[in-house]
Design a protein around this motif. Structure first.
Motif, PDB file in Angstrom:
ATOM      1  N   LEU A 484       0.858  -1.189   0.000  1.00 12.25           N
ATOM      2  CA  LEU A 484       0.000   0.000   0.000  1.00 12.25           C
ATOM      3  C   LEU A 484       0.893   1.239   0.000  1.00 12.25           C
ATOM      4  N   ASP A 485       0.989   1.907  -1.138  1.00 11.02           N
ATOM      5  CA  ASP A 485       1.817   3.102  -1.269  1.00 11.02           C
ATOM      6  C   ASP A 485       0.911   4.335  -1.255  1.00 11.02           C
ATOM      7  N   LEU A 486       1.306   5.353  -0.505  1.00  7.65           N
ATOM      8  CA  LEU A 486       0.556   6.605  -0.425  1.00  7.65           C
ATOM      9  C   LEU A 486       1.292   7.687  -1.199  1.00  7.65           C
ATOM     10  N   ASP A 487       0.559   8.412  -2.026  1.00  2.29           N
ATOM     11  CA  ASP A 487       1.142   9.524  -2.776  1.00  2.29           C
ATOM     12  C   ASP A 487       1.167  10.779  -1.901  1.00  2.29           C
ATOM     13  N   GLU A 488       2.049  11.698  -2.236  1.00  2.00           N
ATOM     14  CA  GLU A 488       2.126  13.001  -1.589  1.00  2.00           C
ATOM     15  C   GLU A 488       1.967  14.064  -2.663  1.00  2.00           C
ATOM     16  N   GLU A 489       0.800  14.689  -2.723  1.00  4.72           N
ATOM     17  CA  GLU A 489       0.561  15.734  -3.707  1.00  4.72           C
ATOM     18  C   GLU A 489      -0.426  16.745  -3.141  1.00  4.72           C
ATOM     19  N   ASP A 490      -0.370  17.949  -3.680  1.00  5.53           N
ATOM     20  CA  ASP A 490      -1.304  18.995  -3.266  1.00  5.53           C
ATOM     21  C   ASP A 490      -2.680  18.717  -3.871  1.00  5.53           C
ATOM     22  N   PHE A 491      -3.741  18.954  -3.106  1.00  2.00           N
ATOM     23  CA  PHE A 491      -5.083  18.721  -3.636  1.00  2.00           C
ATOM     24  C   PHE A 491      -6.079  19.633  -2.924  1.00  2.00           C
ATOM     25  N   ASP A 492      -7.253  19.723  -3.548  1.00  2.00           N
ATOM     26  CA  ASP A 492      -8.347  20.548  -3.046  1.00  2.00           C
ATOM     27  C   ASP A 492      -9.292  19.650  -2.252  1.00  2.00           C
ATOM     28  N   LEU A 493      -9.315  19.803  -0.916  1.00  2.00           N
ATOM     29  CA  LEU A 493     -10.126  18.930  -0.077  1.00  2.00           C
ATOM     30  C   LEU A 493     -11.608  19.084  -0.396  1.00  2.00           C
ATOM     31  N   THR A 494     -12.067  20.320  -0.578  1.00  2.30           N
ATOM     32  CA  THR A 494     -13.479  20.534  -0.898  1.00  2.30           C
ATOM     33  C   THR A 494     -13.848  19.840  -2.205  1.00  2.30           C
ATOM     34  N   GLY A 495     -12.931  19.896  -3.179  1.00 10.11           N
ATOM     35  CA  GLY A 495     -13.194  19.234  -4.448  1.00 10.11           C
ATOM     36  C   GLY A 495     -13.272  17.727  -4.307  1.00 10.11           C
ATOM     37  N   VAL A 496     -12.420  17.132  -3.452  1.00  7.73           N
ATOM     38  CA  VAL A 496     -12.450  15.680  -3.244  1.00  7.73           C
ATOM     39  C   VAL A 496     -13.795  15.268  -2.652  1.00  7.73           C
ATOM     40  N   VAL A 497     -14.233  15.992  -1.610  1.00  8.92           N
ATOM     41  CA  VAL A 497     -15.518  15.650  -0.989  1.00  8.92           C
ATOM     42  C   VAL A 497     -16.668  15.852  -1.987  1.00  8.92           C
ATOM     43  N   SER A 498     -16.606  16.955  -2.751  1.00 13.80           N
ATOM     44  CA  SER A 498     -17.670  17.216  -3.728  1.00 13.80           C
ATOM     45  C   SER A 498     -17.701  16.146  -4.804  1.00 13.80           C
ATOM     46  N   SER A 499     -16.527  15.673  -5.244  1.00 14.90           N
ATOM     47  CA  SER A 499     -16.502  14.647  -6.292  1.00 14.90           C
ATOM     48  C   SER A 499     -17.129  13.355  -5.792  1.00 14.90           C
ATOM     49  N   VAL A 500     -16.920  13.006  -4.509  1.00 13.23           N
ATOM     50  CA  VAL A 500     -17.542  11.798  -3.958  1.00 13.23           C
ATOM     51  C   VAL A 500     -19.062  11.943  -3.954  1.00 13.23           C
ATOM     52  N   VAL A 501     -19.539  13.116  -3.504  1.00  9.60           N
ATOM     53  CA  VAL A 501     -20.989  13.340  -3.457  1.00  9.60           C
ATOM     54  C   VAL A 501     -21.573  13.342  -4.865  1.00  9.60           C
ATOM     55  N   THR A 502     -20.850  13.942  -5.825  1.00 11.18           N
ATOM     56  CA  THR A 502     -21.333  13.980  -7.199  1.00 11.18           C
ATOM     57  C   THR A 502     -21.425  12.574  -7.777  1.00 11.18           C
ATOM     58  N   LEU A 503     -20.408  11.740  -7.535  1.00  7.15           N
ATOM     59  CA  LEU A 503     -20.407  10.375  -8.070  1.00  7.15           C
ATOM     60  C   LEU A 503     -21.574   9.547  -7.529  1.00  7.15           C
ATOM     61  N   LEU A 504     -21.921   9.764  -6.260  1.00 11.44           N
ATOM     62  CA  LEU A 504     -22.949   8.934  -5.630  1.00 11.44           C
ATOM     63  C   LEU A 504     -24.313   9.607  -5.575  1.00 11.44           C
ATOM     64  N   ALA A 505     -24.418  10.826  -6.134  1.00  7.51           N
ATOM     65  CA  ALA A 505     -25.690  11.545  -6.059  1.00  7.51           C
ATOM     66  C   ALA A 505     -26.801  10.820  -6.820  1.00  7.51           C
ATOM     67  N   VAL A 506     -26.450  10.249  -7.980  1.00  4.53           N
ATOM     68  CA  VAL A 506     -27.474   9.553  -8.778  1.00  4.53           C
ATOM     69  C   VAL A 506     -28.032   8.369  -8.011  1.00  4.53           C
ATOM     70  N   ARG A 507     -27.144   7.582  -7.398  1.00  2.00           N
ATOM     71  CA  ARG A 507     -27.591   6.428  -6.625  1.00  2.00           C
ATOM     72  C   ARG A 507     -28.494   6.871  -5.471  1.00  2.00           C
ATOM     73  N   ALA A 508     -28.122   7.992  -4.813  1.00  2.00           N
ATOM     74  CA  ALA A 508     -28.943   8.486  -3.701  1.00  2.00           C
ATOM     75  C   ALA A 508     -30.313   8.942  -4.188  1.00  2.00           C
ATOM     76  N   ARG A 509     -30.341   9.666  -5.335  1.00  7.18           N
ATOM     77  CA  ARG A 509     -31.638  10.122  -5.861  1.00  7.18           C
ATOM     78  C   ARG A 509     -32.524   8.944  -6.240  1.00  7.18           C
TER      79      ARG A 509
END
Length: 919
Positions: A484-509
């Motif tokens: 299990l290797d972990l990457d180290e990179e800069d990222f947008d936390l709000t974007g990560v959370v939003s992308s998860v919600v966007t991916l699963l929004a259809v299933r929730a609806r």
């Protein structure tokens, strides 16, 4: 002897009742108590002297501030007479002296507030404060009162009780002599000024002047004697004070020259009152300058005295500490020698009880313990046989340990074999899955009735579920193997959370479950870590919450819980309104292949690996994961991680919708016929020109013959694999050697991905090919294609000339692939399919519903791209991008030209199809 025994009897009895540490403590206390008592008395004496000196320094501080008030008072005595006589310059200087007096009084106020109460003189200053700054009060009277206050401060602060001659005489000069000398000199000058202004020299005035001159001379003599004593006691003071002292003597002599021995004036008649004042002001200023120097040196002497006392105290404490440590060290050494012998005997005895004998006990001392140890060693020598038996048992134990090591190695080899098997099975399963999912995607992009679309969607969703299970098994296998290797990179936390919600929004609806987020405002947006693994954990937790929640809501919360070592500690919570989890079942949640409710799991699907994988990822991130739940109350799954701040600018998280990519010239190197069809269908339906080869060698030859915008390279092919083909392409000269190459592989192992990157590939797409991921990857190279002109999205103006309305080469390729009749039918159906979308876009205005317009533009863009209507596709793409950016005015302007562009594109493609049908 018997008398000595009786004498020592009580002491021996007492020592026999005590252990060694207690004996040492008793003897040490008998010595330490009287010594400590004397040391305490000495320390108290040093502390008292330091407090005495500190009080003196407080007095020096207050006296210095008070003398600064006294100086402008003395300077203003002659000015009052000059100002009253109409001297404008004197009036101006008197005003300045009053300002200086007010400022000095303010400083005195602050100093009095901080130290006056400690000396008991704060109320005295406050009682005369108003009169000091009042212009009507006589300065001579105020000066006398301030000198009295000076003497009271001297008495209260111990300055008058100082025992060192140098500091005593300096204190006397600062508090009494110098203020008195300044007052006498100011009085002489003031009388001289009054006489010259009035022109009268009465006998009473002469007597007063003689008295003041006598006082000045007496104070000068006293100062001289005191300074001589101080200089003798402390020679360093001479170099610092003698210069200013000599200036005073010269000034005093100058004032004395104004009068004769009988009190009559001696100065020249032409010397006016103003010149007399200048002489007086200079003399008074010299006295107060010397006073400041004397106060500064006095404070330095007192500070040095306190430093010496502090050094003595430190030295005393150091001697005490070193002595105590030395005594303790010797006592501990003595105790350790005894303890070592006793411990050695005890250790050997205990080992003998277990059948182990390693050698005799060795004691370095020469005391009575040596006899005990020798006797013990004699007994131990007789147990040598038992020791040999213990050695034999130890050998058998080592043999058993070696057997366990071999079993461990065999288990590790089995783990490696399992990982290799899973890698092979991943490739073998993903290859047909690519065909299943790819054809399902292609089928869903064709005109279907409702039942057919439901069947095709079921095939796609089932294949995706199987692929998710395969991914979970592979992830778990890699984690078990420690990969299990972990990457180290800069990222947008709000974007990560939003992308998860966007991916699963259809299933929730689809289930009627509300899905929302709650990110605390103090949570930083730009962080550094592994966004992919963080997204994987959130997808597992949110997916499970939606899966087991039939009604209600699911919320994703993020809060900041602190800072640890420069990292921000975050807590993620996924809360649902599902059925809840019994308390006794919660410890099994994060175990591998464990499912709390088998019936619910069979209904919802799953392998029982998601939470186990999440636990391993969070643990690798040095965080924690857990759950709070009770039946009927819903569940809250939480985990914590600590992330470092981002090292640079962080771009916003990309959207999950398929980006619009202009037509590209693409080479697909793929040996599997099904995968070739999937790639051709996905790419040609999006307007790309595609060539297909089946081997790596053919791919190299194709790149040599003609230029391509992108090469999609399968890794495993006959004759020459994709990695070797990439190496050979990179050796080609010119632009051919720089063509972007993307790996296509059914393997999800990191080793293979690394090998692709090392060979010169720029990206990696896992099979089955996801159309959104494929379009996102191609979009990176759309702006660098050498044989294509692109139009910037969102930069189109109404009526702006785009490229050709119809891509004739693409239409010809479409006709060749589908047939003229099929393409003509698609063109004929286009107006009907586009009508609702055109109507929605045509009604767009400045306050339009942008999400609805964006959806219509996206649908129309897909239709245009599939038929090669380039200009129409670019216009609708620009509308879609403007909607995404929230530019409502630009959206309305672009939609205004849509109908004309659509009609032009339709006319051109109908004409082109008509020409093709006649050929």
């Amino acid at each position: 002897m018997s008398a000595m025994t009786r004498l020592l009897g009580p002491a021996v009895a007492l020592m026999n009742r005590l252990r060694y540490p207690q004996k040492f403590a008793l003897i040490s206390s008998l010595f330490a108590i009287p010594i400590a008592f004397m040391m305490i008395l000495w320390l108290i004496e040093l502390h008292g002297r330091m407090a005495f000196t500190a009080r003196e320094r407080t007095g020096v501080e207050l006296v210095a501030a008070l003398n600064h008030v006294l100086e402008p008072l003395e300077a203003s005595r002659g000015l009052r007479s000059l100002s009253a006589a109409g001297n404008a310059s004197a009036t101006e200087r008197l005003a300045k002296e009053r300002i200086r007096l007010a400022a000095a009084a303010a400083v005195m106020d602050a100093t009095n507030e901080s130290v006056g109460k400690r000396l008991g003189v704060r109320e005295l200053w406050q009682s005369m404060r108003a009169r000091v700054v009042h212009p009507a009060v006589d300065p001579a009277t105020l000066a006398a009162q301030l000198r009295q206050l000076n003497e009271q401060i001297s008495d209260a602060s111990n300055l008058s009780l100082d025992v060192d001659l140098d500091s005593y005489y300096l204190a006397e000069a600062v508090t009494r002599r110098l203020p008195a000398l300044a007052d006498a000199l100011a009085a002489i000058g003031s009388d001289e000024i009054d006489q010259r202004l009035s022109g009268v020299w009465p006998p009473l005035r002469q007597s007063t002047v003689l008295t003041e001159v006598g006082l000045a001379r007496a104070e000068r003599d006293a100062l001289d004697r005191g300074h001589m004593v101080a200089f003798r006691e402390n020679p360093d003071l001479r170099s610092r004070l003698e210069g200013s002292l000599a200036t005073i003597w010269g000034a005093v002599d100058g004032v004395n020259a104004l009068t004769s021995a009988d009190g009559t004036k001696r100065a020249r008649p032409e010397v006016g009152a103003a010149e007399i004042y200048e002489l007086q002001a200079g003399v008074v200023a010299a006295v107060f300058r010397h006073q400041d120097a004397a106060a500064s040196n006095l404070d330095a002497l007192l500070r040095a005295r306190m430093d010496r006392l502090a050094l003595k105290r430190f030295g005393l404490l150091t001697v005490v500490l070193v002595t105590m440590l030395g005594v303790a060290y010797l006592w501990v050494g003595f105790y350790a020698s005894v303890k070592r012998a006793v411990t050695s005997l005890d250790g050997v005895t205990r080992r003998m009880l277990t059948g182990e004998f390693t050698g005799p006990v060795v004691v370095e001392g020469r005391d009575e313990l040596r006899q005990v140890v020798d006797s013990f060693n004699t007994v131990a020598g007789r147990l040598r046989t038992e020791w040999q038996r213990a050695q034999d048992e130890s050998a058998r134990a080592r043999a058993a340990e070696a057997s366990l090591a071999r079993a461990r190695d065999a288990a590790e080899a089995a783990t490696r074999a399992k990982s290799e098997f899973l890698a092979v099975m991943s490739h073998e399963i993903r290859t047909p899955m690519n065909g299943v999912l790819g054809m399902a995607y292609l089928l869903l992009e064709t005109p279907l009735d409702a039942q057919q679309r439901q069947y095709a969607a079921t095939v796609r969703d089932s294949g995706q579920a199987l692929l998710d299970i395969l991914n979970d098994i592979l992830d778990f296998s890699k984690m078990e193997a420690g990969k299990l290797d972990l990457d180290e990179e800069d990222f947008d936390l709000t974007g990560v959370v939003s992308s998860v919600v966007t991916l699963l929004a259809v299933r929730a609806r689809e289930k009627g479950v509300a899905l929302d987020t709650a990110i605390a405002p103090e949570v930083p947006r730009a962080l550094r870590g592994d966004p992919g693994r963080l997204r994987q954990v959130l997808l597992n937790l949110v997916g499970n919450a939606i899966k087991f929640t039939d009604h209600g809501s699911v919320r994703v919360g993020v809060t900041r819980v602190g800072e640890h070592g420069g990292r921000t500690a975050l807590r993620f919570e996924v809360t649902d309104t599902g059925p809840g989890i019994p308390v006794e079942a919660q410890p099994r949640l994060f175990q591998e292949f464990t499912q709390v409710d088998q019936f619910a799991t069979r209904r919802a699907g799953g392998t029982g690996l998601g939470l186990a994988i999440s636990r391993k990822i969070v643990t690798a991130m040095q965080g924690e994961i857990g759950v709070r739940s009770s039946p009927g109350q819903g569940s809250t799954f939480w985990f914590t991680v600590a992330l470092a701040p981002a090292q640079g600018e962080v771009a916003a998280e990309a959207t999950t919708s398929e980006p619009q990519v202009p037509p590209l010239r693409i080479l697909v190197a793929e040996d599997n016929p099904v995968n070739q069809q999937v790639a051709l269908g996905l790419l040609r339906r999006r307007g790309h020109s595609v060539d297909v080869v089946a081997t790596g060698r053919a791919a190299v030859e194709a790149v040599e013959r003609r230029p391509y915008d992108v090469v999609l390279m399968d890794v495993h092919m006959p004759e020459m694999d994709g990695i070797e083909a990439t190496r050979q392409i990179r050796r080609l000269p010119g632009e051919a050697g720089q063509v972007p190459i993307i790996a296509l592989s059914a393997s999800a192992m990191k080793d293979e991905t690394d090998a692709c990157m090392a060979a010169g590939m720029l990206g990696h797409l896992a099979k089955p090919i996801d159309p959104v991921a494929l379009a996102a990857t191609l979009s990176h190279y759309a702006g660098t294609a050498p044989a294509r002109k692109s139009v910037a999205v969102g930069a189109l103006a109404v009526g702006e000339a785009l490229g050709e309305a119809v891509d004739e080469a693409y239409v010809r390729l479409l006709v060749d692939s589908l047939g003229t009749a099929k393409v003509a039918q698609l063109v004929a159906d286009l107006p009907a399919h586009a009508r609702p979308h055109r109507a929605r876009l045509g009604a767009a205005s400045g306050d339009a519903d942008l999400p609805q317009i964006q959806a219509a533009a996206h649908a129309l863009a897909g239709m245009a791209a599939n038929l090669g209507l380039t200009a129409l596709a670019e216009l609708t793409g620009a509308i879609e991008e403007a909607c995404r950016a929230g530019r409502a005015t630009e959206v309305a302007a672009l939609c205004a030209g849509l109908d004309a562009r659509f009609d032009d594109a339709l006319t051109r493609i109908e004409a082109l199809c008509s020409d093709r049908s006649r050929m």
